[in-house]
Design a protein around this motif. Structure first.
Motif, PDB file in Angstrom:
ATOM      1  N   ILE A 152     -13.097  -7.117 -41.199  1.00  0.00           N
ATOM      2  CA  ILE A 152     -14.081  -7.918 -40.466  1.00  0.00           C
ATOM      3  C   ILE A 152     -13.393  -8.698 -39.345  1.00  0.00           C
ATOM      4  O   ILE A 152     -13.868  -8.724 -38.209  1.00  0.00           O
ATOM      5  CB  ILE A 152     -14.839  -8.869 -41.422  1.00  0.00           C
ATOM      6  N   GLY A 153     -12.286  -9.329 -39.663  1.00  0.00           N
ATOM      7  CA  GLY A 153     -11.573 -10.102 -38.644  1.00  0.00           C
ATOM      8  C   GLY A 153     -11.075  -9.231 -37.503  1.00  0.00           C
ATOM      9  O   GLY A 153     -11.270  -9.558 -36.321  1.00  0.00           O
ATOM     10  N   THR A 154     -10.485  -8.111 -37.839  1.00  0.00           N
ATOM     11  CA  THR A 154      -9.945  -7.203 -36.834  1.00  0.00           C
ATOM     12  C   THR A 154     -11.038  -6.701 -35.905  1.00  0.00           C
ATOM     13  O   THR A 154     -10.899  -6.730 -34.678  1.00  0.00           O
ATOM     14  CB  THR A 154      -9.259  -6.007 -37.527  1.00  0.00           C
ATOM     15  N   TYR A 155     -12.130  -6.233 -36.489  1.00  0.00           N
ATOM     16  CA  TYR A 155     -13.170  -5.617 -35.680  1.00  0.00           C
ATOM     17  C   TYR A 155     -14.176  -6.614 -35.106  1.00  0.00           C
ATOM     18  O   TYR A 155     -14.872  -6.277 -34.151  1.00  0.00           O
ATOM     19  CB  TYR A 155     -13.806  -4.449 -36.435  1.00  0.00           C
ATOM     20  N   THR A 156     -14.194  -7.840 -35.596  1.00  0.00           N
ATOM     21  CA  THR A 156     -14.952  -8.877 -34.906  1.00  0.00           C
ATOM     22  C   THR A 156     -14.244  -9.183 -33.588  1.00  0.00           C
ATOM     23  O   THR A 156     -14.889  -9.273 -32.532  1.00  0.00           O
ATOM     24  CB  THR A 156     -15.108 -10.136 -35.775  1.00  0.00           C
ATOM     25  N   MET A 157     -12.934  -9.295 -33.634  1.00  0.00           N
ATOM     26  CA  MET A 157     -12.167  -9.534 -32.412  1.00  0.00           C
ATOM     27  C   MET A 157     -12.436  -8.416 -31.399  1.00  0.00           C
ATOM     28  O   MET A 157     -12.736  -8.674 -30.232  1.00  0.00           O
ATOM     29  CB  MET A 157     -10.672  -9.619 -32.730  1.00  0.00           C
ATOM     30  N   SER A 158     -12.370  -7.185 -31.844  1.00  0.00           N
ATOM     31  CA  SER A 158     -12.568  -6.042 -30.964  1.00  0.00           C
ATOM     32  C   SER A 158     -13.981  -5.996 -30.390  1.00  0.00           C
ATOM     33  O   SER A 158     -14.165  -5.828 -29.179  1.00  0.00           O
ATOM     34  CB  SER A 158     -12.288  -4.760 -31.747  1.00  0.00           C
ATOM     35  N   THR A 159     -14.979  -6.137 -31.254  1.00  0.00           N
ATOM     36  CA  THR A 159     -16.360  -6.029 -30.769  1.00  0.00           C
ATOM     37  C   THR A 159     -16.701  -7.143 -29.790  1.00  0.00           C
ATOM     38  O   THR A 159     -17.346  -6.889 -28.773  1.00  0.00           O
ATOM     39  CB  THR A 159     -17.377  -6.009 -31.931  1.00  0.00           C
ATOM     40  N   LEU A 160     -16.255  -8.356 -30.071  1.00  0.00           N
ATOM     41  CA  LEU A 160     -16.550  -9.458 -29.160  1.00  0.00           C
ATOM     42  C   LEU A 160     -15.832  -9.267 -27.823  1.00  0.00           C
ATOM     43  O   LEU A 160     -16.423  -9.479 -26.752  1.00  0.00           O
ATOM     44  CB  LEU A 160     -16.168 -10.795 -29.778  1.00  0.00           C
ATOM     45  N   ALA A 161     -14.582  -8.846 -27.869  1.00  0.00           N
ATOM     46  CA  ALA A 161     -13.832  -8.619 -26.635  1.00  0.00           C
ATOM     47  C   ALA A 161     -14.427  -7.464 -25.838  1.00  0.00           C
ATOM     48  O   ALA A 161     -14.543  -7.553 -24.602  1.00  0.00           O
ATOM     49  CB  ALA A 161     -12.363  -8.351 -26.947  1.00  0.00           C
ATOM     50  N   ASN A 162     -14.823  -6.401 -26.516  1.00  0.00           N
ATOM     51  CA  ASN A 162     -15.424  -5.265 -25.807  1.00  0.00           C
ATOM     52  C   ASN A 162     -16.738  -5.652 -25.135  1.00  0.00           C
ATOM     53  O   ASN A 162     -17.022  -5.229 -24.015  1.00  0.00           O
ATOM     54  CB  ASN A 162     -15.644  -4.087 -26.758  1.00  0.00           C
ATOM     55  N   ARG A 163     -17.531  -6.450 -25.818  1.00  0.00           N
ATOM     56  CA  ARG A 163     -18.796  -6.894 -25.211  1.00  0.00           C
ATOM     57  C   ARG A 163     -18.522  -7.852 -24.041  1.00  0.00           C
ATOM     58  O   ARG A 163     -19.158  -7.750 -23.005  1.00  0.00           O
ATOM     59  CB  ARG A 163     -19.694  -7.555 -26.251  1.00  0.00           C
ATOM     60  N   LEU A 164     -17.591  -8.760 -24.220  1.00  0.00           N
ATOM     61  CA  LEU A 164     -17.252  -9.709 -23.167  1.00  0.00           C
ATOM     62  C   LEU A 164     -16.780  -8.999 -21.902  1.00  0.00           C
ATOM     63  O   LEU A 164     -17.192  -9.353 -20.795  1.00  0.00           O
ATOM     64  CB  LEU A 164     -16.164 -10.673 -23.652  1.00  0.00           C
ATOM     65  N   THR A 165     -15.949  -7.972 -22.072  1.00  0.00           N
ATOM     66  CA  THR A 165     -15.383  -7.263 -20.919  1.00  0.00           C
ATOM     67  C   THR A 165     -16.281  -6.154 -20.406  1.00  0.00           C
ATOM     68  O   THR A 165     -15.939  -5.500 -19.415  1.00  0.00           O
ATOM     69  CB  THR A 165     -14.003  -6.670 -21.267  1.00  0.00           C
ATOM     70  N   ARG A 166     -17.403  -5.922 -21.079  1.00  0.00           N
ATOM     71  CA  ARG A 166     -18.349  -4.850 -20.700  1.00  0.00           C
ATOM     72  C   ARG A 166     -17.698  -3.472 -20.789  1.00  0.00           C
ATOM     73  O   ARG A 166     -17.925  -2.596 -19.957  1.00  0.00           O
ATOM     74  CB  ARG A 166     -18.904  -5.047 -19.287  1.00  0.00           C
ATOM     75  N   ALA A 167     -16.853  -3.281 -21.808  1.00  0.00           N
ATOM     76  CA  ALA A 167     -16.189  -1.978 -21.996  1.00  0.00           C
ATOM     77  C   ALA A 167     -17.222  -0.899 -22.265  1.00  0.00           C
ATOM     78  O   ALA A 167     -18.228  -1.143 -22.935  1.00  0.00           O
ATOM     79  CB  ALA A 167     -15.205  -2.065 -23.151  1.00  0.00           C
ATOM     80  N   VAL A 168     -16.964   0.265 -21.737  1.00  0.00           N
ATOM     81  CA  VAL A 168     -17.866   1.411 -21.954  1.00  0.00           C
ATOM     82  C   VAL A 168     -17.108   2.579 -22.558  1.00  0.00           C
ATOM     83  O   VAL A 168     -15.936   2.661 -22.513  1.00  0.00           O
ATOM     84  CB  VAL A 168     -18.550   1.867 -20.645  1.00  0.00           C
TER      85      VAL A 168
END
Length: 168
Positions: A152-168
């Motif tokens: 959860i911690g690992t992928y919360t970091m990833s999902t939030l960062a990906n959304r923040l940066t608008r990764a596609v």
């Protein structure tokens, strides 16, 4: 808004991670290119991912944790990537569809992981004894419960960062 870095434009401390990722995927994924702006975040995420991959949870159970976090956090790039990973692991199309649609899983053991992940998230770790007993009743251990928290911690970091940066 956020730069999708190349190996030439990325901070030097991100380049080795980008090269390793490119070697594994055949290219630098957009998410990695954008996370490269912060070598600490990129390298930390990749290190945590590698550590999560070494846990005692089986690979499909780990992907259930990841997909549960990714769908809950509405990270489309994560959902797409991990749906593909589930298919490579031999997961059924029904399992992938249920995870994408946030539906109960037909496999009781995997559904226990999905429910436990959601409970940990909903309670910020304040899981009650009944939920723990239900998780353990499906053959999971105290170690597995802590490994779910790690995922959860690992992928919360990833999902939030990906959304923040608008990764596609």
């Amino acid at each position: 808004m956020f730069t999708a870095h190349t190996l030439e434009t990325a901070p030097s401390a991100s380049r080795a991670a980008m090269e390793r990722t490119a070697a594994a995927f055949g290219q630098v994924p957009d998410a990695v290119a954008r996370l490269a702006e912060s070598p600490e975040l990129l390298n930390g995420f990749l290190e945590m991912t590698a550590a999560f991959d070494r846990t005692t949870l089986d690979p499909i159970a780990r992907e259930v944790v990841i997909m549960t976090v990714a769908t809950r956090n509405d990270c489309h790039v994560c959902v797409a990537l991990h749906a593909g990973k589930l298919r490579k692991l031999g997961a059924s199309t029904e399992l992938v569809a249920a995870l994408r649609e946030e539906r109960a899983l037909s496999d009781e053991r995997l559904e226990a992981v999905r429910r436990f992940t959601l409970t940990v998230l909903a309670t910020a770790g304040g899981v009650d004894d009944a939920a723990l007993k239900e998780f353990f009743a499906h053959g999971y251990t105290e170690r597995n419960a802590l490994e779910v928290v790690m995922g959860i911690g690992t992928y919360t970091m990833s999902t939030l960062a990906n959304r923040l940066t608008r990764a596609v």
